[in-house]
Design a protein around this motif. Structure first.
Motif, short mmCIF file in Angstrom:
data_model
loop_
_atom_site.label_atom_id
_atom_site.label_comp_id
_atom_site.label_asym_id
_atom_site.label_seq_id
_atom_site.Cartn_x
_atom_site.Cartn_y
_atom_site.Cartn_z
N GLN A 176 0.84 -1.20 0.00
CA GLN A 176 0.00 0.00 0.00
C GLN A 176 0.87 1.25 0.00
O GLN A 176 0.64 2.18 -0.77
CB GLN A 176 -0.92 -0.01 1.23
N GLN A 179 2.63 2.69 -3.24
CA GLN A 179 1.83 3.45 -4.20
C GLN A 179 1.54 4.87 -3.72
O GLN A 179 0.96 5.66 -4.46
CB GLN A 179 0.51 2.72 -4.45
N TRP A 180 1.91 5.16 -2.48
CA TRP A 180 1.63 6.49 -1.92
C TRP A 180 2.32 7.56 -2.77
O TRP A 180 3.42 7.35 -3.28
CB TRP A 180 2.17 6.54 -0.48
N PRO A 181 1.69 8.72 -3.00
CA PRO A 181 0.45 9.22 -2.38
C PRO A 181 -0.84 8.78 -3.05
O PRO A 181 -1.92 9.19 -2.63
CB PRO A 181 0.62 10.74 -2.49
N LYS A 182 -0.74 7.94 -4.07
CA LYS A 182 -1.95 7.42 -4.69
C LYS A 182 -2.65 6.48 -3.72
O LYS A 182 -2.04 5.61 -3.12
CB LYS A 182 -1.60 6.66 -5.98
N LYS A 183 -3.96 6.65 -3.57
CA LYS A 183 -4.73 5.82 -2.65
C LYS A 183 -5.42 4.70 -3.41
O LYS A 183 -5.96 4.90 -4.49
CB LYS A 183 -5.77 6.66 -1.90
N SER A 184 -5.37 3.52 -2.82
CA SER A 184 -5.98 2.36 -3.45
C SER A 184 -7.34 2.06 -2.82
O SER A 184 -7.51 2.17 -1.61
CB SER A 184 -5.07 1.13 -3.28
N GLU A 185 -8.31 1.73 -3.67
CA GLU A 185 -9.64 1.36 -3.19
C GLU A 185 -9.71 -0.12 -2.86
O GLU A 185 -10.73 -0.62 -2.40
CB GLU A 185 -10.70 1.70 -4.26
#
Length: 270
Positions: A176, A179-185
């Motif tokens: 998790q 991938q920051w700062p992209k947020k995963s659903e």
């Protein structure tokens, strides 16, 4: 320098530190039951790994911290409580050294143990050590202890720098945080559902290989890569502790292992 010596210690002397516990699963009933049976039959288990703790100045604190053998200690305590065995000392390998020495020794033991850490647990453990100790542990040291590639560890260091510069806190879950700062659903499945999905997918892949009588490792590897695509394949390879740059070497290791296993024994994918 790390010193090691064998002794017997009382289980009540042990200190459990969550920093040295890398497994996601708090308990494994099947493994624990097997250990308890072995303990009843033989009276002992393999030695546990314990750190004689010392502070940053090298002075001993008096604590005996369990590094590896949580299931074994649980088995001993359960059998002692049930009065199936006497509460004699547990055989232990005592290590003396710095905290970094102890953390690397604990990770190394869990990576190679008979109930090894999963790839996710290994990467999360390496990520935890990168966050705690920054560059105090060399990439090669951490790679050897965790089984995670040096390239992945370099990526962890780079990502940690990004977190620090943004004054943000990582979750501790590398897949998790990477991938920051992209947020995963994406919501991770629980242990039971995860195991069901792995078993279902593994069965389908194995059946396809058997049906087509595929023995050539390169064909299997390229077929899987084509099915996943370059991006997802990169994630899978990194999860195995490698990088795409090391994939050719990984394929050669599979080919060597293939010669040691008879086709159809469930060892086609590693």
């Amino acid at each position: 320098m790390l010193e090691k010596s064998f002794t017997h210690i009382d289980h009540r002397q042990l200190t459990l530190d969550p920093a040295f516990r890398h497994r996601k699963e708090a308990d494994n009933a099947t493994h624990l039951a097997a250990l308890r049976k072995t303990l009843r039959n033989t009276g002992s288990l393999d030695a546990i790994l314990v750190w004689r703790e010392q502070d940053e100045e090298g002075k001993e604190t008096g604590r005996l911290v369990l590094l590896d053998g949580h299931f074994r200690v649980t088995a001993y305590r359960a059998e002692i409580a049930a009065k199936h065995i006497e509460g004699k000392g547990i055989q232990a390998l005592i290590v003396k050294g710095t905290r970094i020495d102890a953390e690397l020794e604990a990770l190394r033991a869990n990576t190679k143990d008979s109930l090894p850490l999963t790839p996710t647990e290994r990467t999360d453990a390496a990520w935890a050590l990168v966050r705690r100790h920054r560059n105090k542990i060399s990439k090669s040291q951490l790679a050897k202890a965790s089984g995670v590639s040096e390239r992945s560890i370099a990526n962890m260091r780079k990502k940690l720098k990004e977190f620090l510069e943004a004054k943000e806190q990582p979750t501790g879950n590398w897949w998790q945080d990477r991938q920051w700062p992209k947020k995963s659903e994406f919501a991770a499945p629980d242990d039971a559902e995860r195991e069901r999905l792995i078993a279902t997918l593994a069965t389908s892949i194995t059946e396809a290989i058997r049906e087509n009588r595929i023995r050539d490792t390169e064909i299997k590897a390229e077929a899987i890569q084509r099915a996943l695509g370059q991006r997802e394949m990169a994630d899978v390879v990194e999860c195995l502790g490698l990088s795409l740059g090391e994939f050719d070497e990984f394929s050669e290791e599979i080919a060597e292992n293939d010669t040691q296993h008879h086709f159809g024994m469930g060892q086609e994918l590693h």
